[in-house]
Design a protein around this motif. Sequence first.
Motif, PDB file in Angstrom:
ATOM      1  N   GLN A 185     -42.938  -2.384-100.822  1.00  0.00           N
ATOM      2  CA  GLN A 185     -43.014  -3.575 -99.983  1.00  0.00           C
ATOM      3  C   GLN A 185     -43.628  -3.272 -98.617  1.00  0.00           C
ATOM      4  O   GLN A 185     -44.094  -4.172 -97.933  1.00  0.00           O
ATOM      5  N   ALA A 186     -43.621  -1.999 -98.224  1.00  0.00           N
ATOM      6  CA  ALA A 186     -44.181  -1.615 -96.935  1.00  0.00           C
ATOM      7  C   ALA A 186     -45.588  -1.048 -97.050  1.00  0.00           C
ATOM      8  O   ALA A 186     -46.157  -0.610 -96.057  1.00  0.00           O
ATOM      9  N   LEU A 187     -46.169  -1.060 -98.265  1.00  0.00           N
ATOM     10  CA  LEU A 187     -47.498  -0.492 -98.474  1.00  0.00           C
ATOM     11  C   LEU A 187     -48.514  -1.593 -98.734  1.00  0.00           C
ATOM     12  O   LEU A 187     -48.179  -2.656 -99.245  1.00  0.00           O
ATOM     13  N   THR A 188     -49.768  -1.307 -98.401  1.00  0.00           N
ATOM     14  CA  THR A 188     -50.857  -2.207 -98.742  1.00  0.00           C
ATOM     15  C   THR A 188     -51.290  -1.948-100.178  1.00  0.00           C
ATOM     16  O   THR A 188     -50.876  -0.965-100.802  1.00  0.00           O
ATOM     17  N   TYR A 189     -52.140  -2.831-100.700  1.00  0.00           N
ATOM     18  CA  TYR A 189     -52.599  -2.671-102.081  1.00  0.00           C
ATOM     19  C   TYR A 189     -53.376  -1.362-102.247  1.00  0.00           C
ATOM     20  O   TYR A 189     -53.206  -0.649-103.241  1.00  0.00           O
ATOM     21  N   GLU A 190     -54.233  -1.033-101.262  1.00  0.00           N
ATOM     22  CA  GLU A 190     -55.022   0.195-101.350  1.00  0.00           C
ATOM     23  C   GLU A 190     -54.126   1.422-101.348  1.00  0.00           C
ATOM     24  O   GLU A 190     -54.359   2.390-102.091  1.00  0.00           O
ATOM     25  N   GLU A 191     -53.091   1.405-100.516  1.00  0.00           N
ATOM     26  CA  GLU A 191     -52.170   2.543-100.464  1.00  0.00           C
ATOM     27  C   GLU A 191     -51.391   2.686-101.766  1.00  0.00           C
ATOM     28  O   GLU A 191     -51.145   3.804-102.239  1.00  0.00           O
ATOM     29  N   MET A 192     -50.995   1.558-102.360  1.00  0.00           N
ATOM     30  CA  MET A 192     -50.282   1.631-103.644  1.00  0.00           C
ATOM     31  C   MET A 192     -51.167   2.185-104.744  1.00  0.00           C
ATOM     32  O   MET A 192     -50.726   2.977-105.582  1.00  0.00           O
ATOM     33  N   GLU A 193     -52.447   1.766-104.761  1.00  0.00           N
ATOM     34  CA  GLU A 193     -53.374   2.274-105.770  1.00  0.00           C
ATOM     35  C   GLU A 193     -53.605   3.768-105.592  1.00  0.00           C
ATOM     36  O   GLU A 193     -53.626   4.527-106.561  1.00  0.00           O
ATOM     37  N   ALA A 194     -53.759   4.199-104.338  1.00  0.00           N
ATOM     38  CA  ALA A 194     -53.969   5.624-104.080  1.00  0.00           C
ATOM     39  C   ALA A 194     -52.749   6.432-104.481  1.00  0.00           C
ATOM     40  O   ALA A 194     -52.864   7.521-105.065  1.00  0.00           O
ATOM     41  N   LEU A 228     -57.230  15.377-103.580  1.00  0.00           N
ATOM     42  CA  LEU A 228     -57.298  14.719-102.281  1.00  0.00           C
ATOM     43  C   LEU A 228     -57.059  15.690-101.126  1.00  0.00           C
ATOM     44  O   LEU A 228     -57.141  15.289 -99.966  1.00  0.00           O
ATOM     45  N   LYS A 229     -56.735  16.941-101.454  1.00  0.00           N
ATOM     46  CA  LYS A 229     -56.492  17.989-100.462  1.00  0.00           C
ATOM     47  C   LYS A 229     -55.411  17.564 -99.482  1.00  0.00           C
ATOM     48  O   LYS A 229     -55.557  17.672 -98.255  1.00  0.00           O
ATOM     49  N   LEU A 230     -54.303  17.057-100.037  1.00  0.00           N
ATOM     50  CA  LEU A 230     -53.185  16.639 -99.197  1.00  0.00           C
ATOM     51  C   LEU A 230     -52.386  17.858 -98.762  1.00  0.00           C
ATOM     52  O   LEU A 230     -52.282  18.843 -99.496  1.00  0.00           O
ATOM     53  N   PRO A 231     -51.793  17.840 -97.564  1.00  0.00           N
ATOM     54  CA  PRO A 231     -50.958  18.972 -97.111  1.00  0.00           C
ATOM     55  C   PRO A 231     -49.748  19.137 -98.015  1.00  0.00           C
ATOM     56  O   PRO A 231     -49.270  18.193 -98.642  1.00  0.00           O
ATOM     57  N   ILE A 268     -47.780  16.213-100.248  1.00  0.00           N
ATOM     58  CA  ILE A 268     -46.962  15.116 -99.739  1.00  0.00           C
ATOM     59  C   ILE A 268     -47.494  13.794-100.284  1.00  0.00           C
ATOM     60  O   ILE A 268     -48.651  13.713-100.702  1.00  0.00           O
ATOM     61  N   PRO A 269     -46.682  12.728-100.312  1.00  0.00           N
ATOM     62  CA  PRO A 269     -47.160  11.425-100.788  1.00  0.00           C
ATOM     63  C   PRO A 269     -48.328  10.904 -99.940  1.00  0.00           C
ATOM     64  O   PRO A 269     -48.409  11.171 -98.738  1.00  0.00           O
ATOM     65  N   TYR A 270     -49.191  10.153-100.574  1.00  0.00           N
ATOM     66  CA  TYR A 270     -50.386   9.658 -99.881  1.00  0.00           C
ATOM     67  C   TYR A 270     -50.023   8.695 -98.754  1.00  0.00           C
ATOM     68  O   TYR A 270     -50.685   8.679 -97.710  1.00  0.00           O
ATOM     69  N   TRP A 271     -48.964   7.880 -98.949  1.00  0.00           N
ATOM     70  CA  TRP A 271     -48.572   6.933 -97.905  1.00  0.00           C
ATOM     71  C   TRP A 271     -48.101   7.674 -96.649  1.00  0.00           C
ATOM     72  O   TRP A 271     -48.344   7.236 -95.520  1.00  0.00           O
ATOM     73  N   LEU A 272     -47.432   8.824 -96.826  1.00  0.00           N
ATOM     74  CA  LEU A 272     -46.999   9.611 -95.674  1.00  0.00           C
ATOM     75  C   LEU A 272     -48.204  10.268 -94.998  1.00  0.00           C
ATOM     76  O   LEU A 272     -48.257  10.397 -93.772  1.00  0.00           O
ATOM     77  N   TYR A 273     -49.169  10.659 -95.810  1.00  0.00           N
ATOM     78  CA  TYR A 273     -50.410  11.239 -95.293  1.00  0.00           C
ATOM     79  C   TYR A 273     -51.146  10.246 -94.392  1.00  0.00           C
ATOM     80  O   TYR A 273     -51.632  10.587 -93.312  1.00  0.00           O
ATOM     81  N   LEU A 289     -53.006  12.097 -91.019  1.00  0.00           N
ATOM     82  CA  LEU A 289     -53.379  13.484 -91.295  1.00  0.00           C
ATOM     83  C   LEU A 289     -54.831  13.616 -91.737  1.00  0.00           C
ATOM     84  O   LEU A 289     -55.303  14.731 -91.961  1.00  0.00           O
ATOM     85  N   GLY A 290     -55.531  12.498 -91.880  1.00  0.00           N
ATOM     86  CA  GLY A 290     -56.945  12.570 -92.227  1.00  0.00           C
ATOM     87  C   GLY A 290     -57.835  12.734 -91.005  1.00  0.00           C
ATOM     88  O   GLY A 290     -59.035  12.949 -91.139  1.00  0.00           O
TER      89      GLY A 290
END
Length: 510
Positions: A357-366, A390-393, A401-406, A411-412
């Motif tokens: 509920q706190a994420l956008t559509y793009e963030e949910m898809e990612a 995605l070379k996430l930390p 880590i989860p993309y939404w936290l990234y 962190l980008g």
Amino acid sequence: MASTLLELTRSSHEEVERLERLVVKDLQREPTSNRERLFQSHRVRNMIDRVIETTNKLVEIYEDKDRARKDEIAALGVKTAGSGGTSTLNYSGFYDRLKEIREYHRRNPSARIVDVNDDGEEILKEEPRIEFSGEESFGRYLDMHELYNEYVNSKFGEPIEYSAFLDAFSQTHKIPRHLKQMRQYRDYLEHLLEYLVSFFIRTQPLQDLDRIFSKLETEFEELWAAKKVRGWENNDMENGHTSVQESVIDLDYYSSVEELIELGPQRLKEGLAALGLKTGGTVQQRAERLLLTKDTPLEQLDKKHFAKGSRSSSNNNAEQLNDSAKEVALMEFKIQKMCELLEETIVQTKENVEKKQALTYEEMEAEREEEEIQADTESDDEEQQMYNPLKLPMGWDGKPIPYWLYKLHGLGQEFKCEICGNHSYWGRRAFERHFKEWRHQHGMRCLNIPNTKNFNEITSIQEAKVLWERIQERQGVIKWRPDLEEEYEDREGNIYNKKTYTDLQRQGLI
């Protein structure tokens, strides 16, 4: 051509032993991920089902109800010589039997003898097909959107959010008793129980759900007899029509047809159906028909008021309603048990819904793509290289880590500091924190510049030098001058600087 029943018996025993060895070998392997663990459970479940099926066929063969096995043994030509027990074998039909066996194996290639050295690696590498919806995320979460829509659009439900429904669907005891007798509620319970059982079987195939329900039904019968089933403490339908009426519409509060008409046609229809009376006609006719039961027992009513095929006896109607209530209560009892077995999954589902509920559509898809990647490459082996396109930390658990936290921590974003030797810092938080770390402090010492707050956000060597020169120049202009800034006070409380005070004192004015 005679059936090769003995050969079928031999191959069935061989198949059972082979499957048992494969089950043991599969369970000795430690799965490397949740997906592989689920595949392993389904493989074992399928092999166990095949063992049970083959064993049942063997039992039928040994029971030999049609005497086919006994006739086939007799057809081998075994003869007993005298009473001494010596036997001779008739070889006249040996080659005929051999030909039949070969023909049997030609028609049934799966019944061929399996090599004892065959380790069954192909079977152990199979990935059974398991149907999960996208929302279920391969068994991690529940997908109850259809049941949610059925609940909020029903007469027994209420308009609530999906996350609140995940807490409410297990609390069936809070629904009023008169609403539980509706056909709509029964259908909802059937669909809910069917889904929970289906999800449980798909995610935990090795659990014996039949055994769990068998014990559950025994426990339910004891509680029902003692009237201790939650939400059904008063489950008896005694004294004929009065209890039946109170279960749907309490006629003690109504004295006229007009008052009953205010309940509406649907409510009247439900009350009449519960008593086995006809439900047709206008609202006026329904109210009049229902009001007849207030002062007249059901067994004394004219048969024309009863629905076709219904029982006119109040005791029979009460018994019918009691049986129906018991079935509904049993389904609720089973749903409660399934919620206990799936408690962890329900909690995770609610947390996942609230997070989305706190994420956008793009963030949910990612995040969904990332979860799919992690599900394919998840491994408990620390030495195995983590697939991270995605070379996430990495987080505290050694996984990306989860993309939404990234995205939340930015962190980008890359920040470079020339003072630190063009070292890169990812994210605003890490960039602000590095000014107090050893790398930046060492660079400032090399420049002979004190690492004070004045130099925060300064990453260029040239900018740091220019600022330090300005600070030094300013410190020279506002250098401490005691004769002008040192203050003195006379006896009357007047304040003078040192130069003025000294001059006045020499003149004898103070």
